[in-house]
Design a protein around this motif. Sequence first.
Motif, PDB file in Angstrom:
ATOM      1  N   GLY A  44      10.317   4.392   2.498  1.00 47.20           N
ATOM      2  CA  GLY A  44      11.404   4.181   1.549  1.00 47.20           C
ATOM      3  C   GLY A  44      10.973   3.211   0.476  1.00 47.20           C
ATOM      4  N   PHE A  45      11.639   3.289  -0.661  1.00 45.01           N
ATOM      5  CA  PHE A  45      11.293   2.455  -1.809  1.00 45.01           C
ATOM      6  C   PHE A  45      12.523   1.708  -2.286  1.00 45.01           C
ATOM      7  CE2 PHE A  45       8.573   6.142  -1.675  1.00 45.01           C
ATOM      8  CZ  PHE A  45       7.314   5.568  -1.730  1.00 45.01           C
ATOM      9  N   VAL A  46      12.319   0.445  -2.671  1.00 44.93           N
ATOM     10  CA  VAL A  46      13.387  -0.375  -3.223  1.00 44.93           C
ATOM     11  C   VAL A  46      12.911  -0.859  -4.582  1.00 44.93           C
ATOM     12  CG1 VAL A  46      14.779  -2.449  -2.928  1.00 44.93           C
ATOM     13  CG2 VAL A  46      14.081  -1.117  -0.923  1.00 44.93           C
ATOM     14  N   VAL A  47      13.630  -0.435  -5.625  1.00 44.69           N
ATOM     15  CA  VAL A  47      13.304  -0.849  -6.987  1.00 44.69           C
ATOM     16  C   VAL A  47      14.618  -1.309  -7.612  1.00 44.69           C
ATOM     17  CG1 VAL A  47      12.263  -0.205  -9.181  1.00 44.69           C
ATOM     18  CG2 VAL A  47      11.457   0.862  -7.077  1.00 44.69           C
ATOM     19  N   SER A  48      14.820  -2.616  -7.688  1.00 45.02           N
ATOM     20  CA  SER A  48      16.098  -3.155  -8.148  1.00 45.02           C
ATOM     21  C   SER A  48      16.196  -3.179  -9.668  1.00 45.02           C
ATOM     22  CB  SER A  48      16.288  -4.570  -7.602  1.00 45.02           C
ATOM     23  OG  SER A  48      15.448  -5.469  -8.293  1.00 45.02           O
ATOM     24  N   LYS A  49      17.374  -3.515 -10.155  1.00 46.31           N
ATOM     25  CA  LYS A  49      17.601  -3.601 -11.598  1.00 46.31           C
ATOM     26  C   LYS A  49      16.802  -4.726 -12.241  1.00 46.31           C
ATOM     27  CE  LYS A  49      22.116  -1.464 -11.870  1.00 46.31           C
ATOM     28  NZ  LYS A  49      23.506  -1.618 -12.309  1.00 46.31           N
ATOM     29  N   ALA A  50      16.312  -5.652 -11.447  1.00 47.30           N
ATOM     30  CA  ALA A  50      15.476  -6.727 -11.987  1.00 47.30           C
ATOM     31  C   ALA A  50      14.158  -6.184 -12.528  1.00 47.30           C
ATOM     32  CB  ALA A  50      15.203  -7.774 -10.914  1.00 47.30           C
ATOM     33  N   VAL A  51      13.739  -5.017 -12.058  1.00 44.51           N
ATOM     34  CA  VAL A  51      12.485  -4.405 -12.508  1.00 44.51           C
ATOM     35  C   VAL A  51      12.625  -3.904 -13.941  1.00 44.51           C
ATOM     36  CG1 VAL A  51      10.860  -2.521 -12.086  1.00 44.51           C
ATOM     37  CG2 VAL A  51      11.758  -3.841 -10.174  1.00 44.51           C
ATOM     38  N   GLY A  52      13.786  -3.385 -14.295  1.00 40.62           N
ATOM     39  CA  GLY A  52      13.994  -2.886 -15.654  1.00 40.62           C
ATOM     40  C   GLY A  52      15.135  -1.896 -15.701  1.00 40.62           C
ATOM     41  N   ASN A  53      15.253  -1.217 -16.823  1.00 42.43           N
ATOM     42  CA  ASN A  53      16.324  -0.235 -16.949  1.00 42.43           C
ATOM     43  C   ASN A  53      15.995   1.005 -16.106  1.00 42.43           C
ATOM     44  OD1 ASN A  53      14.553   1.374 -18.448  1.00 42.43           O
ATOM     45  ND2 ASN A  53      15.354   0.685 -20.406  1.00 42.43           N
ATOM     46  N   ALA A  54      16.884   2.007 -16.152  1.00 42.85           N
ATOM     47  CA  ALA A  54      16.735   3.176 -15.283  1.00 42.85           C
ATOM     48  C   ALA A  54      15.435   3.928 -15.530  1.00 42.85           C
ATOM     49  CB  ALA A  54      17.926   4.120 -15.467  1.00 42.85           C
ATOM     50  N   VAL A  55      15.023   4.030 -16.774  1.00 44.24           N
ATOM     51  CA  VAL A  55      13.788   4.747 -17.089  1.00 44.24           C
ATOM     52  C   VAL A  55      12.585   4.054 -16.457  1.00 44.24           C
ATOM     53  CG1 VAL A  55      12.268   5.449 -18.972  1.00 44.24           C
ATOM     54  CG2 VAL A  55      14.734   5.678 -19.225  1.00 44.24           C
ATOM     55  N   LEU A  64       4.906   4.823  -7.285  1.00 46.18           N
ATOM     56  CA  LEU A  64       4.773   4.375  -5.900  1.00 46.18           C
ATOM     57  C   LEU A  64       4.805   5.555  -4.929  1.00 46.18           C
ATOM     58  CD1 LEU A  64       6.966   1.156  -5.949  1.00 46.18           C
ATOM     59  CD2 LEU A  64       4.478   1.296  -5.737  1.00 46.18           C
ATOM     60  N   ARG A  65       5.700   6.518  -5.154  1.00 42.79           N
ATOM     61  CA  ARG A  65       5.750   7.708  -4.289  1.00 42.79           C
ATOM     62  C   ARG A  65       4.420   8.440  -4.294  1.00 42.79           C
ATOM     63  NH1 ARG A  65      11.160   8.835  -5.982  1.00 42.79           N
ATOM     64  NH2 ARG A  65      10.325  10.147  -7.640  1.00 42.79           N
ATOM     65  N   HIS A  66       3.849   8.592  -5.471  1.00 41.52           N
ATOM     66  CA  HIS A  66       2.567   9.282  -5.589  1.00 41.52           C
ATOM     67  C   HIS A  66       1.471   8.527  -4.833  1.00 41.52           C
ATOM     68  CE1 HIS A  66      -0.580  11.727  -7.370  1.00 41.52           C
ATOM     69  NE2 HIS A  66      -1.207  10.618  -7.694  1.00 41.52           N
ATOM     70  N   LEU A  67       1.431   7.200  -5.008  1.00 40.43           N
ATOM     71  CA  LEU A  67       0.402   6.401  -4.354  1.00 40.43           C
ATOM     72  C   LEU A  67       0.554   6.429  -2.832  1.00 40.43           C
ATOM     73  CD1 LEU A  67       0.402   3.355  -6.787  1.00 40.43           C
ATOM     74  CD2 LEU A  67      -1.403   5.074  -6.543  1.00 40.43           C
ATOM     75  N   VAL A  68       1.780   6.345  -2.334  1.00 43.42           N
ATOM     76  CA  VAL A  68       1.996   6.354  -0.883  1.00 43.42           C
ATOM     77  C   VAL A  68       1.677   7.731  -0.312  1.00 43.42           C
ATOM     78  CG1 VAL A  68       3.753   6.168   0.914  1.00 43.42           C
ATOM     79  CG2 VAL A  68       3.620   4.439  -0.861  1.00 43.42           C
ATOM     80  N   ARG A  69       2.056   8.793  -1.020  1.00 42.32           N
ATOM     81  CA  ARG A  69       1.768  10.147  -0.533  1.00 42.32           C
ATOM     82  C   ARG A  69       0.267  10.341  -0.311  1.00 42.32           C
ATOM     83  NH1 ARG A  69       3.265  14.327  -4.633  1.00 42.32           N
ATOM     84  NH2 ARG A  69       1.230  13.728  -5.399  1.00 42.32           N
ATOM     85  N   GLU A  70      -0.552   9.786  -1.198  1.00 40.07           N
ATOM     86  CA  GLU A  70      -2.005   9.903  -1.050  1.00 40.07           C
ATOM     87  C   GLU A  70      -2.527   9.125   0.154  1.00 40.07           C
ATOM     88  OE1 GLU A  70      -3.439   8.396  -4.756  1.00 40.07           O
ATOM     89  OE2 GLU A  70      -3.325  10.350  -5.733  1.00 40.07           O
ATOM     90  N   PRO A  76      -0.006   4.493   9.998  1.00 37.81           N
ATOM     91  CA  PRO A  76       0.327   4.820  11.395  1.00 37.81           C
ATOM     92  C   PRO A  76       1.129   6.121  11.490  1.00 37.81           C
ATOM     93  CG  PRO A  76       0.874   2.544  10.888  1.00 37.81           C
ATOM     94  CD  PRO A  76       0.478   3.179   9.605  1.00 37.81           C
ATOM     95  N   ASP A  77       1.089   6.750  12.663  1.00 37.70           N
ATOM     96  CA  ASP A  77       1.767   8.034  12.859  1.00 37.70           C
ATOM     97  C   ASP A  77       3.282   7.911  12.935  1.00 37.70           C
ATOM     98  OD1 ASP A  77      -0.627   9.344  12.824  1.00 37.70           O
ATOM     99  OD2 ASP A  77      -0.895   9.219  14.993  1.00 37.70           O
ATOM    100  N   SER A  78       3.779   6.754  13.347  1.00 39.30           N
ATOM    101  CA  SER A  78       5.228   6.588  13.468  1.00 39.30           C
ATOM    102  C   SER A  78       5.624   5.208  12.967  1.00 39.30           C
ATOM    103  CB  SER A  78       5.669   6.764  14.924  1.00 39.30           C
ATOM    104  OG  SER A  78       5.099   5.745  15.716  1.00 39.30           O
ATOM    105  N   GLY A  79       6.909   5.063  12.672  1.00 37.08           N
ATOM    106  CA  GLY A  79       7.423   3.792  12.199  1.00 37.08           C
ATOM    107  C   GLY A  79       8.144   3.945  10.875  1.00 37.08           C
ATOM    108  N   ALA A  80       8.369   2.807  10.221  1.00 34.44           N
ATOM    109  CA  ALA A  80       9.066   2.790   8.936  1.00 34.44           C
ATOM    110  C   ALA A  80       8.311   1.881   7.973  1.00 34.44           C
ATOM    111  CB  ALA A  80      10.492   2.296   9.117  1.00 34.44           C
ATOM    112  N   LEU A  81       8.116   2.357   6.778  1.00 39.05           N
ATOM    113  CA  LEU A  81       7.441   1.604   5.724  1.00 39.05           C
ATOM    114  C   LEU A  81       8.406   1.475   4.557  1.00 39.05           C
ATOM    115  CD1 LEU A  81       4.764   0.433   4.458  1.00 39.05           C
ATOM    116  CD2 LEU A  81       4.393   2.733   3.562  1.00 39.05           C
ATOM    117  N   VAL A  82       8.667   0.232   4.140  1.00 39.05           N
ATOM    118  CA  VAL A  82       9.509  -0.022   2.973  1.00 39.05           C
ATOM    119  C   VAL A  82       8.636  -0.705   1.932  1.00 39.05           C
ATOM    120  CG1 VAL A  82      11.515  -1.250   2.063  1.00 39.05           C
ATOM    121  CG2 VAL A  82      11.631  -0.177   4.305  1.00 39.05           C
ATOM    122  N   VAL A  83       8.597  -0.123   0.738  1.00 37.75           N
ATOM    123  CA  VAL A  83       7.829  -0.680  -0.381  1.00 37.75           C
ATOM    124  C   VAL A  83       8.841  -1.170  -1.410  1.00 37.75           C
ATOM    125  CG1 VAL A  83       6.113  -0.222  -2.159  1.00 37.75           C
ATOM    126  CG2 VAL A  83       5.964   0.941   0.039  1.00 37.75           C
TER     127      VAL A  83
END
Length: 113
Positions: A44-55, A64-70, A76-83
């Motif tokens: 899962g990813f958390v990108v708050s409004k402090a990062v910038g506007n919606a764009v 980040l999705r692209h980098l994590v997918r690679e 690990p095979d199981s668990g939860a990753l929050v970026v």
Amino acid sequence: MLPAAHRLIDAASYRAASRTGRRSGSRTLVVHLAPGQEGDLRVGFVVSKAVGNAVIRNRVKRRLRHLVRERLTSLPDSGALVVRALPAAASVGSAELAVDLDRCLQRVREAQR
């Protein structure tokens, strides 16, 4: 896009991973990795409004999705990753995000051993 089996979708899972998982941070990211008993690794990813506007927030999430997918095969095979993206993530390129992500992932994997 991440496969549906690898998406973290409910708030309780985000909370659990953030509170119980190992944490590592850099200038642009904070990564939480919580071990799981069985099933696929969920991300899962958390990108708050402090990062910038919606764009800008959506651009950071796509990168980040692209980098994590690679990197799914090296995680690990199981668990939860929050970026969680920090405000500095909006002003850096994909290459620097990749370096920070790799460094954070390496630290949390070493801490779990």
